[in-house]
Design an enzyme around this catalytic site. Structure first.
Site, PDB file in Angstrom:
ATOM      1  N   CYS A  42       0.824  -1.218   0.000  1.00 53.48           N
ATOM      2  CA  CYS A  42       0.000   0.000   0.000  1.00 53.48           C
ATOM      3  C   CYS A  42       0.846   1.252   0.000  1.00 53.48           C
ATOM      4  O   CYS A  42       0.681   2.129  -0.838  1.00 53.48           O
ATOM      5  CB  CYS A  42      -0.934  -0.002   1.210  1.00 53.48           C
ATOM      6  SG  CYS A  42      -1.895   1.524   1.366  1.00 53.48           S
ATOM      7  N   HIS A 444     -22.225  25.979   4.848  1.00 51.65           N
ATOM      8  CA  HIS A 444     -22.431  26.534   3.507  1.00 51.65           C
ATOM      9  C   HIS A 444     -21.357  27.577   3.221  1.00 51.65           C
ATOM     10  O   HIS A 444     -21.028  28.370   4.089  1.00 51.65           O
ATOM     11  CB  HIS A 444     -23.815  27.183   3.423  1.00 51.65           C
ATOM     12  CG  HIS A 444     -24.052  27.909   2.126  1.00 51.65           C
ATOM     13  ND1 HIS A 444     -24.417  27.257   0.973  1.00 51.65           N
ATOM     14  CD2 HIS A 444     -23.969  29.232   1.812  1.00 51.65           C
ATOM     15  CE1 HIS A 444     -24.550  28.138  -0.002  1.00 51.65           C
ATOM     16  NE2 HIS A 444     -24.284  29.344   0.489  1.00 51.65           N
TER      17      HIS A 444
END
Length: 465
Positions: A42, A444
C-alpha cells in the site's frame, strides 16, 4: 535460544504496522517481520504512490482547461519521468515515516522471509541466508496479496503490466488496454487517459466498477466515454500476443464476436491472489478459502494464538480495513474485548476522475436483503460550491430502511467524494437515522450540503432542487 516476544506480526503493510504499534501501546513486547519494504504494498507500491500519480494527472487536466477558470496556460506538457519520480519520492518519505514509528514504539524489526514453523514459532530468513528463530505467545499474519496474472499472458513488465509496472513505466503508453474495471484498473485508466494515452477498458461483467451501485456505474461509464475512453463491458480478452512493437489482443464482445486490436501496452487488473504460499500455514492446519485465511470477527484463525488480517483474509481488500482489523486483533490478544469487524461500515473509495465513494448496501443489495427502502438522490448541479469549483457533474445517493429510518448505504460520484464519504460512515457506525441526519447542520457553501439534500430527498423534502 530463540528471541521471545508477546506478539510477532508477519508483514508490515497498513494492517501489520498498525497492529504492531497498537500492541506496543498496550505494553506487549512486539516484533514485526518484513521481506521487502516497511509499509508494505500500500505505502510503497499501492494506495499512496498511486494517489501521487493521480494528483499529477489531475493538475495536468486542470492546466489544460485553464481557460474555463479565466486563466491562461500555454504550451502545457507532461513529463512522465518527473511525475513518476515525484510519486516514488512520496513513497520513500512515508517508508521512512514507518521506520521512525517502529523505532519510536520500540518494535523490533526483522527483515527477511518469515515462515511459521510451529505453534507460536516463526523463522526469518534474511537476504544473506541466515535464519533467525522467533517465539511468541501470539502471531498475526498480515502478508497481504499480489496482482493476479492472466493465465495465458503473464506480466513481463515491458508490454504487459500489473499495477506495479504501471507505476514506474519505462515509457508512456500511446494506446493502452486495461483489463478489469475495479478500483485499480479504473484508476490507472483515468491516470493514463489524463496523461494523453488512448485508453480502452475491457470488463467481463455487465458494468464498470461492478461492486458499486448500478447508478454510479452507469454515470461513470458515460463520464469516461465523454473523456475519450473506449469502454467494453460484458467482454473478455481471449488472447494476448506480445509483438516487437506492442500487444495484439483478441477481444470477445458482448455479442460474442471476436475482434483483434493492437495496443502499445496492457495493464492487467483482474483481482488479487493472497500471499499464503510458503509461510507454513499448511503444516499448522490453518483453514483457508480460495487461498484466503478464514477468521472469526476478532480476526482469530482456527489455530490457537494465530490471527490474520488484511488482504490475506476475506474481502473487502482495503488498506483501512486491514488497519482496523490490526487494532481489533491486538485488542483481542490483550483481552480488551474489542468490537467485532462489521464490513457493512467500511467505506470504499476509487480515485478516478470523477471520484467514487460508497459505504453500506447498494439499492439493489438492500432490496435483495428484503428491506423496504427509501432512496434519496441529489445532483452536483444543484450545489453552489460544486458549480463554483467547475465540478458540477456527479450525484449523492442515500438508501434508508423505510420502516426504521436506518441509513443502509450511501453512494457518491463526483469531485472530492472520497473525503465526503466519512460523514456517512460515522453515521452508520453510530446507527444514525434519517431524523438525526436531517437535524444535522451542514456548513455553507460546501459540497457536504449535498449529503444533507440527499437525505432530505429520500423523504420528499429536498430544498435546492
Amino acid at each position: 535460544m530463540a528471541d521471545t516476544f508477546d506478539l510477532i506480526v508477519l508483514g508490515s503493510g497498513p494492517g501489520g504496522y498498525v497492529a504492531a504499534i497498537r500492541a506496543a501501546q498496550l505494553g506487549l513486547k512486539t516484533a514485526i517481520v518484513e521481506r521487502e519494504n516497511l509499509g508494505g504494498i500500500c505505502l510503497n507500491w499501492g494506495c499512496i504512490p498511486t494517489k501521487a500519480l493521480l494528483r499529477s494527472a489531475e493538475i495536468y487536466h486542470y492546466m489544460q482547461h485553464a481557460k474555463d477558470y479565466g486563466l491562461v496556460a500555454e504550451k502545457i506538457s507532461a513529463d512522465i519521468d518527473a511525475v513518476v519520480k515525484r510519486s516514488r519520492g512520496v513513497a520513500k518519505q512515508l517508508n521512512q515515516g514507518v521506520t521512525h514509528l517502529m523505532k519510536k514504539n520500540k518494535i523490533t524489526v526483522f527483515m527477511g522471509d518469515g515462515k511459521l514453523t510451529g505453534t507460536g514459532k516463526l523463522s526469518v530468513t534474511a537476504a544473506d541466508g541466515k535464519a533467525t528463530e522467533l517465539v511468541a505467545t501470539n502471531i498475526i499474519v498480515a502478508t497481504g496479496a499480489r496482482a493476479r496474472d492472466l493465465p495465458f499472458a503473464k506480466a513481463d513488465g515491458k508490454r504487459v503490466w500489473t499495477y506495479r509496472h504501471a507505476m514506474v513505466p519505462a515509457e508512456m503508453p500511446t494506446k493502452l488496454l486495461v483489463i478489469g474495471s475495479g478500483a485499480i484498473g479504473i484508476e490507472f485508466a483515468s491516470f493514463y487517459n489524463d496523461m494523453g494515452a488512448e485508453v480502452t477498458v475491457v470488463e467481463m461483467l455487465d458494468r464498470v466498477v461492478p461492486v458499486e451501485d448500478a447508478d454510479v456505474s452507469a454515470f461513470l461509464e458515460k463520464a469516461l466515454k465523454k473523456q475519450g475512453m473506449t469502454i467494453m463491458t460484458g467482454a473478455g480478452v481471449d488472447k494476448l500476443e506480445v509483438t516487437a512493437s506492442g500487444v495484439k489482443a483478441a477481444i470477445k464482445g458482448k455479442d460474442g464476436k471476436v475482434v483483434s486490436a493492437d495496443f502499445s501496452h496492457v495493464i492487467v487488473a483482474i483481482g488479487i491472489a493472497p500471499n499464503t504460499e510458503n509461510i507454513g500455514l499448511e503444516a499448522l492446519g490453518v483453514k483457508t478459502e480460495r487461498g484466503h485465511i478464514i477468521t472469526d470477527p476478532t480476526c482469530k484463525t482456527n489455530v490457537d494464538g494465530l490471527y490474520a488480517i488484511g488482504d490475506v483474509t476475506a474481502p473487502p481488500w482495503l488498506a483501512h480495513k486491514a488497519s482496523h482489523e490490526g487494532v481489533i486483533a491486538v485488542e483481542a490478544i490483550a483481552g480488551n474485548h474489542p468490537h467485532a469487524m462489521d464490513v457493512r461500515n467500511i467505506p470504499g473509495c476509487t480515485y478516478c476522475h470523477p471520484q467514487i465513494a460508497s459505504v453500506g448496501l447498494t439499492e439493489a443489495k438492500a432490496k435483495e436483503a428484503g428491506y423496504e427502502i427509501k432512496v434519496g438522490n441529489f445532483p452536483f448541479i444543484g450545489n453552489g460550491k460544486a458549480i463554483a469549483l467547475g465540478e458540477a457533474e456527479g450525484f449523492i445517493k442515500t438508501v434508508f430502511d423505510a420502516r426504521t429510518g436506518e441509513l443502509l448505504g450511501a453512494h457518491m460520484i463526483g469531485a472530492e467524494v472520497t473525503e465526503l464519504i466519512q460523514g456517512y460512515t460515522i453515521g452508520k457506525t453510530l446507527e444514525t437515522t434519517e431524523a438525526e441526519l436531517m437535524e444535522t447542520v451542514f456548513p455553507h457553501p460546501t459540497l457536504s450540503e449535498m449529503m444533507h439534500e440527499s437525505v432530505l430527498a429520500a423523504y420528499g423534502r429536498t430544498l435546492h432542487m
